[in-house]
Write an enzyme that holds these catalytic residues in place. Structure first.
Site, PDB file in Angstrom:
ATOM      1  N   LYS A  53      61.964  41.856  10.707  1.00 43.19           N
ATOM      2  CA  LYS A  53      61.217  41.445   9.506  1.00 43.19           C
ATOM      3  C   LYS A  53      60.428  42.158   9.000  1.00 43.19           C
ATOM      4  O   LYS A  53      60.473  42.487   7.542  1.00 43.19           O
ATOM      5  CB  LYS A  53      61.107  40.191   9.870  1.00 43.19           C
ATOM      6  CG  LYS A  53      62.067  39.094   9.961  1.00 43.19           C
ATOM      7  CD  LYS A  53      61.728  37.754  10.748  1.00 43.19           C
ATOM      8  CE  LYS A  53      62.939  36.829  10.631  1.00 43.19           C
ATOM      9  NZ  LYS A  53      62.438  35.498  11.477  1.00 43.19           N
ATOM     10  N   GLN A  97      57.418  32.280  13.544  1.00 42.24           N
ATOM     11  CA  GLN A  97      58.367  32.818  14.493  1.00 42.24           C
ATOM     12  C   GLN A  97      58.516  31.771  15.430  1.00 42.24           C
ATOM     13  O   GLN A  97      58.022  31.265  16.078  1.00 42.24           O
ATOM     14  CB  GLN A  97      58.449  33.976  15.002  1.00 42.24           C
ATOM     15  CG  GLN A  97      59.930  34.368  15.773  1.00 42.24           C
ATOM     16  CD  GLN A  97      61.116  34.585  14.648  1.00 42.24           C
ATOM     17  OE1 GLN A  97      60.717  35.019  13.489  1.00 42.24           O
ATOM     18  NE2 GLN A  97      62.130  34.592  15.272  1.00 42.24           N
ATOM     19  N   ASP A 120      60.593  29.988   5.113  1.00 41.21           N
ATOM     20  CA  ASP A 120      61.823  29.529   6.077  1.00 41.21           C
ATOM     21  C   ASP A 120      62.544  28.364   5.289  1.00 41.21           C
ATOM     22  O   ASP A 120      63.641  27.917   5.798  1.00 41.21           O
ATOM     23  CB  ASP A 120      61.183  29.074   7.403  1.00 41.21           C
ATOM     24  CG  ASP A 120      61.365  30.237   8.313  1.00 41.21           C
ATOM     25  OD1 ASP A 120      62.235  31.052   8.384  1.00 41.21           O
ATOM     26  OD2 ASP A 120      60.505  30.263   9.091  1.00 41.21           O
TER      27      ASP A 120
HETATM   28  N1  GUN Z   1      63.951  31.692  14.839  1.00 38.74           N
HETATM   29  C1  GUN Z   1      64.974  31.653  14.819  1.00 38.74           C
HETATM   30  N2  GUN Z   1      65.408  31.693  13.425  1.00 38.74           N
HETATM   31  C2  GUN Z   1      64.453  31.408  12.730  1.00 38.74           C
HETATM   32  C3  GUN Z   1      64.256  31.184  11.661  1.00 38.74           C
HETATM   33  O1  GUN Z   1      65.165  31.533  10.696  1.00 38.74           O
HETATM   34  N3  GUN Z   1      62.856  31.371  11.155  1.00 38.74           N
HETATM   35  C4  GUN Z   1      61.843  31.137  12.028  1.00 38.74           C
HETATM   36  N4  GUN Z   1      60.579  30.891  11.716  1.00 38.74           N
HETATM   37  N5  GUN Z   1      61.881  31.391  13.421  1.00 38.74           N
HETATM   38  C5  GUN Z   1      63.530  31.442  13.773  1.00 38.74           C
END
Ligand code: GUN
Length: 287
Positions: A53, A97, A120
């Site tokens: 990311k 996350q 998100d």
């Molecule tokens: N963990 C797995 N997928 C995601 C996501 O789309 N966003 C976040 N914040 N954590 C994740």
């Protein structure tokens, strides 16, 4: 033989487009859109996701801020970090996350992120906006799936879409997005009866259950578009291998189009996070 949907190539195009728009944004507002990524602990998969990311954010011309916290951080400290990011005018998007370590309250943290910075799209305000068709920040994985489907199929009106899995992160927002596109939407899950027969009716199948290679060729209507959201690590001949929720080798000859794992949905999720950060920054600054 199905068309293999190249998520990696499409994600590169999305990132390129975002980078162009980020450059215009910077010219207009004299600030880069800022993305803060919070990682708690040292879960290896989460570390890889966060690294990707941040890399992609830099490629898109965004300002990325990484906040790493130890696995045993207490709730009050994590809350304080989120609050500081909420207040920081250089931060336009915040991502914590998931999953968080057991002792932390995930729901509390999702609710604590300012809705306008919730890239998100997990905050209940954004969930409500999505479901009532209002302007919002849309969860990245379903948004990436929708972009792939539209590119492959064009207009989705009237298509029969079956989503396997009812998670807040993928299944439910995917249903909302496909409904907005005038699909007929069904969500099937672990308690659904006759799941295979229902999936067999679908023009579009989105598999998001987290069960290795569960979807087989006899579940699929010939020519259907199959989007595989699963990323499951399995062992084959003593070696670690990533597979989806769809048995790719079995389904590919029957499907009209299919996403591979890896290289399908994953890169699109990250590209959409960049898109959402720019969207969030634009919504915040145009006020
Ligand atoms: N963990 C797995 N997928 C995601 C996501 O789309 N966003 C976040 N914040 N954590 C994740």
């Amino acid at each position: 033989m199905a068309t293999i949907i190249d998520g990696k190539a499409l994600a590169a195009l999305v990132v390129e487009e975002v980078a162009k728009d980020v450059a215009s944004f910077e010219k207009q507002y004299n600030i880069k859109p800022g993305l803060a990524v919070v990682l708690v602990g040292e879960d290896p998969a989460s570390q890889v996701y966060v690294r990707n990311k941040v890399l992609r954010a830099n490629e898109s011309g965004l300002n990325s801020i990484e906040r790493k916290l130890p696995a045993d951080v207490d709730q009050a400290t994590l809350n304080k970090v989120v609050d500081e990011l909420n207040q920081d005018p250089a931060v336009h998007g915040i991502l914590v996350q998931l999953p968080l370590p057991e002792h932390l309250d995930e729901e509390y943290i999702i609710n604590a992120i300012a809705p306008e910075k919730d890239v998100d799209g997990f905050h209940p305000v954004n969930v409500g906006r999505l479901n009532s068709g209002q302007e919002t920040l849309t969860p990245c994985t379903p948004l990436g799936c929708l972009i792939m489907l539209q590119r492959e199929l064009g207009d989705l009106t009237g298509k029969n879409a079956v989503i396997i899995g009812r998670s807040n992160i993928v299944g439910k927002p995917m249903a909302a997005l496909l409904l907005q596109q005038s699909c007929t939407v069904t969500i099937v899950h672990s308690r659904t009866r006759d799941i295979e027969e229902i999936v067999k009716q679908a023009d579009i199948v989105v598999a998001a259950v987290g069960r290795s290679e569960m979807v087989k060729s006899h579940w699929i209507k010939p020519g259907a578009a199959v989007i595989d959201v699963g990323i499951n690590a399995i062992e084959v001949d003593g070696k670690r291998k990533l597979v989806g929720d769809v048995d790719f080798a079995d389904v590919e000859p029957v499907a009209g189009a299919i996403t591979p794992v890896p290289g399908g949905v994953g890169p699109m999720t990250i590209a959409c996070l960049m898109k959402n950060t720019l969207t969030a920054a634009t919504q915040q600054l145009r006020k």
